[in-house]
Design an enzyme around this catalytic site. Structure first.
Site, PDB file in Angstrom:
ATOM      1  N   VAL A 148       0.891  -1.093  -0.033  1.00 43.16           N
ATOM      2  CA  VAL A 148      -0.049   0.075  -0.034  1.00 43.16           C
ATOM      3  C   VAL A 148       1.049   1.066   0.013  1.00 43.16           C
ATOM      4  O   VAL A 148       0.888   2.276  -0.957  1.00 43.16           O
ATOM      5  CB  VAL A 148      -0.790  -0.165   1.064  1.00 43.16           C
ATOM      6  CG1 VAL A 148      -1.671   1.266   0.996  1.00 43.16           C
ATOM      7  CG2 VAL A 148      -1.899  -0.841   1.528  1.00 43.16           C
ATOM      8  N   ILE A 164     -12.967   1.404  -2.266  1.00 34.65           N
ATOM      9  CA  ILE A 164     -14.411   2.002  -1.931  1.00 34.65           C
ATOM     10  C   ILE A 164     -14.788   2.994  -0.891  1.00 34.65           C
ATOM     11  O   ILE A 164     -14.074   3.321  -0.731  1.00 34.65           O
ATOM     12  CB  ILE A 164     -14.933   0.589  -1.872  1.00 34.65           C
ATOM     13  CG1 ILE A 164     -14.838  -0.074  -2.878  1.00 34.65           C
ATOM     14  CG2 ILE A 164     -16.465   1.339  -1.902  1.00 34.65           C
ATOM     15  CD1 ILE A 164     -16.140  -1.836  -2.721  1.00 34.65           C
ATOM     16  N   GLY A 173      -0.820  -9.886  -3.976  1.00 35.85           N
ATOM     17  CA  GLY A 173      -1.203  -8.549  -3.294  1.00 35.85           C
ATOM     18  C   GLY A 173      -2.090  -8.338  -2.642  1.00 35.85           C
ATOM     19  O   GLY A 173      -1.775  -7.297  -1.881  1.00 35.85           O
ATOM     20  N   GLU A 198      -3.096 -11.160   3.105  1.00 32.12           N
ATOM     21  CA  GLU A 198      -2.471 -10.735   4.299  1.00 32.12           C
ATOM     22  C   GLU A 198      -1.447 -11.516   4.347  1.00 32.12           C
ATOM     23  O   GLU A 198      -0.903 -12.199   3.705  1.00 32.12           O
ATOM     24  CB  GLU A 198      -3.540 -10.532   5.527  1.00 32.12           C
ATOM     25  CG  GLU A 198      -4.415 -10.253   5.199  1.00 32.12           C
ATOM     26  CD  GLU A 198      -4.335  -8.764   5.156  1.00 32.12           C
ATOM     27  OE1 GLU A 198      -3.880  -8.095   5.914  1.00 32.12           O
ATOM     28  OE2 GLU A 198      -5.064  -7.499   4.640  1.00 32.12           O
ATOM     29  N   ASP A 226      -9.972 -10.553   9.200  1.00 36.41           N
ATOM     30  CA  ASP A 226     -10.029  -9.474   8.342  1.00 36.41           C
ATOM     31  C   ASP A 226     -11.599  -9.127   8.048  1.00 36.41           C
ATOM     32  O   ASP A 226     -11.539  -7.447   8.234  1.00 36.41           O
ATOM     33  CB  ASP A 226      -8.719  -9.963   7.071  1.00 36.41           C
ATOM     34  CG  ASP A 226      -9.221  -8.381   6.121  1.00 36.41           C
ATOM     35  OD1 ASP A 226      -8.098  -7.564   6.694  1.00 36.41           O
ATOM     36  OD2 ASP A 226     -10.001  -8.994   5.672  1.00 36.41           O
ATOM     37  N   LYS A 239     -12.946  -5.673   9.846  1.00 42.71           N
ATOM     38  CA  LYS A 239     -13.708  -4.041   8.460  1.00 42.71           C
ATOM     39  C   LYS A 239     -15.079  -4.057   9.238  1.00 42.71           C
ATOM     40  O   LYS A 239     -15.979  -3.009   8.896  1.00 42.71           O
ATOM     41  CB  LYS A 239     -13.360  -5.035   7.595  1.00 42.71           C
ATOM     42  CG  LYS A 239     -12.028  -4.341   7.024  1.00 42.71           C
ATOM     43  CD  LYS A 239     -12.109  -5.515   5.709  1.00 42.71           C
ATOM     44  CE  LYS A 239     -10.538  -5.563   5.301  1.00 42.71           C
ATOM     45  NZ  LYS A 239     -10.631  -6.335   4.094  1.00 42.71           N
TER      46      LYS A 239
HETATM   47  N1  HSE Z   1      -5.449  -9.342   3.140  1.00 49.87           N
HETATM   48  C1  HSE Z   1      -7.033  -8.184   2.570  1.00 49.87           C
HETATM   49  C2  HSE Z   1      -8.680  -8.709   1.814  1.00 49.87           C
HETATM   50  C3  HSE Z   1      -6.621  -6.845   1.786  1.00 49.87           C
HETATM   51  O1  HSE Z   1      -7.997  -9.562   0.634  1.00 49.87           O
HETATM   52  O2  HSE Z   1      -9.698  -8.246   1.527  1.00 49.87           O
HETATM   53  C4  HSE Z   1      -7.205  -5.020   1.841  1.00 49.87           C
HETATM   54  O3  HSE Z   1      -7.518  -4.686   2.975  1.00 49.87           O
END
Ligand code: HSE
Length: 401
Positions: free
Chosen positions: A12, A131, A182, A185, A196, A200
């Protein structure tokens, strides 16, 4: 000219440099000022890189430079990112970040700290990659009473589920591709076990409720138990299987959950494939609004970080307010949440299943034999668990949207 520093020159962070290199004029136009990277903090050196000369290894160089007004923290993880961010905010530097782990764990207190120091704390890139959902929720639709948010929030798992569904690909090889691109994680468990998406969901739920929803309070299941057979049944049901993060207000309670769900093909979320994310927000006046875009990847995520930089430049000297108080939200136990479930058992258990789950509907799939699969009537999570524990030979179950 606004000088910024980027902490972490990984996927990033290097994307932030790329966005500023390639879209510098557009950024200046939008912000009303030129934006320039003065420092990049990383443990490594980058010989031959365009930004080689900006790389420093000591955070204090950045923190003690009054010229640096904005910090982009793209390192990820809790420490040392948390300490770096706090120290920057205490010096009156604004911070923007893609670090969902940190925002989910400490976001509200960092917003509070930013306010105290007349700085801003923005984290658009922490949910849904590129987004622009958080700014929209905090701004364009802040006047709505949002009663539910349902989203595909993890690009890696959506990529894996899509490939398993469309190509019959095996889990491990698809995960490897996602890592190479990429998306994933560093620790793939964070993606595939739902951690993850849970972070979120906690961030979205906090903004929805205006309070701090702790990620630890969100029931979370990943996608590791989903099999090729599940996709065969899903096809016969005209449904897709997606990992959803959801939160909703229902009967005076606030529920939040991350788990794989069967979604009817006619629901827009069922058509979200690959690394794309989508977030459906339901407001009391607005109805449904759907945010859709690339949920992971270098450029898309970096674009959201730069959007935060622009917002900060536009509001120089002012704190950008969040509808987010640093008080704990009460998340209800999932026990009282009601839905239908899809269940697969050994063929020999059909009678027992029918006796336990009154009114079940049998489901067949062309390529699967030796099983009895069915859909329950609407039932609470608690009652479902109790009945399921009495059934032997259970091969798996999936919640239904
Ligand atoms: N590993 C996360 C995903 C990266 O695949 O959404 C973005 O937050």
């Amino acid at each position: 000219m606004t000088k910024i520093a980027v902490l972490g020159y990984g996927t990033v962070g290097s994307g932030v440099a790329k966005v500023l290199d390639e879209n510098g004029a557009q950024v200046a136009d939008s912000a009303g000022d030129k934006v320039e990277i003065k420092y990049i903090l990383d443990l490594r050196d980058f010989p031959g890189d365009k930004h080689e000369s900006q790389v420093v290894h000591d955070i204090d160089v950045i923190l003690n430079d009054p010229e640096v007004e904005v910090i982009c923290e793209t390192m990820g993880g809790i420490e040392p990112a948390f300490t770096f961010e706090k120290n920057a905010l205490m010096k009156g530097k604004s911070v923007c970040t893609s670090n969902k782990e940190l925002v989910a764990a400490h976001g509200p207190e960092l917003v509070e700290l930013a306010k105290k120091n007349n700085a801003s704390y923005l984290f658009e890139a922490s949910v849904g990659g590129g987004i622009p959902v958080l700014r929209s929720m905090n701004d364009s639709i802040r006047h709505e009473k949002v009663d539910s948010i349902t989203g595909i929030l993890n690009g890696t798992t959506n990529y894996i589920l899509t490939k398993m569904d469309q190509e019959g690909a095996d889990f491990d090889s698809v995960l490897k591709v996602a890592q190479d691109k990429g998306y994933a994680e560093r620790n793939p468990e964070a993606d595939i076990e739902g951690h993850d998406a849970c972070r979120k969901t906690a961030i979205l739920a906090s903004i929805m409720s205006g309070q701090f929803v702790k990620y630890e309070d969100i029931y979370t299941e990943g996608i590791t138990k989903i099999t090729g057979e599940d996709f065969e049944y899903a096809k016969s049901l005209k449904m897709a299987i997606k990992l959803l993060g959801s939160c909703k207000r229902e009967n005076g309670k606030f529920f939040a959950m991350v788990a794989p769900f069967l979604i009817p093909f006619d629901n827009s979320l069922a058509t979200v494939n690959g690394v794309f994310n989508a977030i459906d927000v339901h407001g009391n006046m607005l109805g449904d609004v759907m945010y859709y875009g690339k949920g992971a990847g270098k450029e898309a995520t970096a674009s959201a970080v730069v959007a935060d930089v622009i917002d900060i430049v536009k509001h120089k000297g002012r704190h950008i307010d969040w509808n987010l108080r640093n008080v704990p939200a009460e998340v209800a136990s999932k026990d009282d949440d009601v839905r239908c479930f899809f269940v697969r058992t050994d063929a020999g258990n059909a009678d027992k299943a029918k006796a336990l789950f009154d009114g079940l509907k049998e489901v067949k799939a062309d390529k699967v034999s030796g099983e009895f699969a069915f859909i329950t009537k609407e039932i609470t999570e608690k009652d479902f668990e109790a009945k399921l524990s009495e059934l032997t030979g259970v091969k798996g179950y999936i919640r239904m949207l």
